[in-house]
Design an enzyme around this catalytic site. Structure first.
Site, PDB file in Angstrom:
ATOM      1  N   SER A 236      -5.599  -3.344   6.555  1.00  0.00           N
ATOM      2  CA  SER A 236      -6.859  -3.644   5.877  1.00  0.00           C
ATOM      3  C   SER A 236      -6.667  -4.471   4.614  1.00  0.00           C
ATOM      4  O   SER A 236      -7.533  -5.272   4.255  1.00  0.00           O
ATOM      5  CB  SER A 236      -7.593  -2.342   5.546  1.00  0.00           C
ATOM      6  OG  SER A 236      -7.925  -1.632   6.708  1.00  0.00           O
ATOM      7  N   HIS A 301      -7.835  -1.400   0.571  1.00  0.00           N
ATOM      8  CA  HIS A 301      -8.973  -2.282   0.832  1.00  0.00           C
ATOM      9  C   HIS A 301      -9.374  -3.035  -0.439  1.00  0.00           C
ATOM     10  O   HIS A 301      -9.606  -4.252  -0.419  1.00  0.00           O
ATOM     11  CB  HIS A 301     -10.167  -1.476   1.332  1.00  0.00           C
ATOM     12  CG  HIS A 301      -9.921  -0.714   2.594  1.00  0.00           C
ATOM     13  ND1 HIS A 301      -9.059   0.366   2.662  1.00  0.00           N
ATOM     14  CD2 HIS A 301     -10.436  -0.871   3.849  1.00  0.00           C
ATOM     15  CE1 HIS A 301      -9.053   0.844   3.891  1.00  0.00           C
ATOM     16  NE2 HIS A 301      -9.878   0.117   4.636  1.00  0.00           N
TER      17      HIS A 301
END
Length: 362
Positions: A236, A301
């Site tokens: 991610s 993230h």
């Protein structure tokens, strides 16, 4: 040889009048797209002379900053007919045109890319990363190709980042090949292919791999600083770096982007990213199914997003412009390096000074 006849003093320049006569004499021997660019260059030059190196750059499919500025400041002869209006294109040509309109905000860049792209080398980086991640997770970790939501064995490998094993430096990068479940892997694979492959086709493997790897490293380092007890798996960080850079580039060049349904596409991308991020936050604070090890952190993230809207935007903003000529590039690169150095020292000293109780290694 012909140019040297028009420049007997070897100054590196010829007058626009002589240059235009040279084009009229030998224009039939040139590619129509390149002839169009050369005519625009001759028309746009206010100094009354043409640099020989600009001519060489064009003929060798390279472009200098001075050449780029000469075209952009010209009379828009090159943009008289949009690339989108070209008819009779083959399937591959339509694909290249589609990629150009998906990623580039300027018509001059779209035409240049369309004229010079050869698919050699192909977009190998994103495809390789995706295949390796899928193979390692399904074939090596699960030992079978099944659709399974989660599996405890993803924690028991030498690739994921774990705070107890942070001295093994390769884990700050290799954690991208492990995922917490097939739905985690699936969403990252989809975003990598839909966003990463077109970007690599336009900007090349070097630039895209730099953004991706910088996002990956920033993600694991952000976890080691802000969520010190959690492991990290999944790509991610790199995916969010690419997607956020692309979306920010679209927003910054909104009027120039001619991709179809751009508002809908942005909305879908943001919804997918928000869903995956929300899922990661929920899992992080949900009781672990495999105690005493907690669920993976969501801070990777955010690290990827920060890389995307800084370094990523600069890299994707100007097509084929040299990064070393951009002041913002050096500013954001310096900030990134300072963060990496800070995180390294944090990992060396902070864990022992804070006397944290870390989960046992898997």
């Amino acid at each position: 040889l012909l140019l040297s006849q028009f420049d007997p003093d070897n100054t590196g320049y010829i007058s626009t009048e002589k240059f235009r006569s040279l084009l009229q004499r030998h224009g039939s021997e040139l590619d129509p797209h390149k002839l169009e660019v050369l005519l625009a260059l001759a028309d746009s030059n206010s100094e009354g002379r043409i640099c020989y190196q600009d001519f060489v750059n064009l003929m060798s499919n390279k472009r200098s900053n001075s050449f780029r500025q000469a075209i952009l400041q010209g009379n828009r002869r090159l943009c008289s007919k949009a690339l989108l209006e070209e008819t009779g294109l083959s399937l591959s040509q339509r694909l290249i045109r589609h990629v150009a309109y998906e990623t580039l905000p300027r018509e001059i860049d779209r035409k240049w890319y369309y004229d010079s792209y050869t698919c050699c080398p192909p977009p190998w980086f994103m495809i390789t990363i995706t295949i390796v991640a899928f193979f390692l997770y399904n074939g090596v970790v699960l030992d079978r190709f099944v659709l399974q939501v989660s599996h405890p064995l993803y924690l028991k490998n030498a690739l994921l980042y774990h705070p107890q094993l942070r001295a093994q430096a390769w884990r700050y990068l290799t954690y991208i090949f492990m995922h917490a479940g097939i739905e985690h892997l699936g969403l990252n694979v989809v975003l990598q292919l839909l966003v990463g492959v077109p970007l690599e086709m336009v900007h090349g493997a070097a630039r895209i791999s730099f953004v991706y790897v910088a996002g990956v490293v920033a993600g694991s380092l952000a976890v080691s600083v802000a969520d010190m007890r959690a492991p990290v798996v999944g790509s991610s960080g790199g995916v969010y770096a690419l997607v956020s850079a692309h979306l920010a580039n679209i927003v910054m060049n909104w009027s120039g982007m001619k991709c179809q349904f751009k508002l809908l596409r942005m909305a879908v991308a943001l919804i997918c990213m928000s869903f995956e991020f929300g899922r990661a936050v929920w899992l992080r604070f949900h009781p672990s199914a495999y105690p005493p090890c907690p669920h993976p952190s969501f801070m990777a993230h955010l690290g990827g997003v920060m890389v995307g809207i800084t370094l990523g935007v600069i890299i994707l903003r100007n097509y084929e412009q040299r990064l070393q000529d951009q002041t913002l590039w050096w500013i954001f690169l310096s900030i990134y390096i300072i963060f990496v150095l800070f995180a390294i020292f944090w990992n060396i000293f902070a864990y022992s000074l804070l006397d944290l109780k870390l989960p046992p290694p898997p």
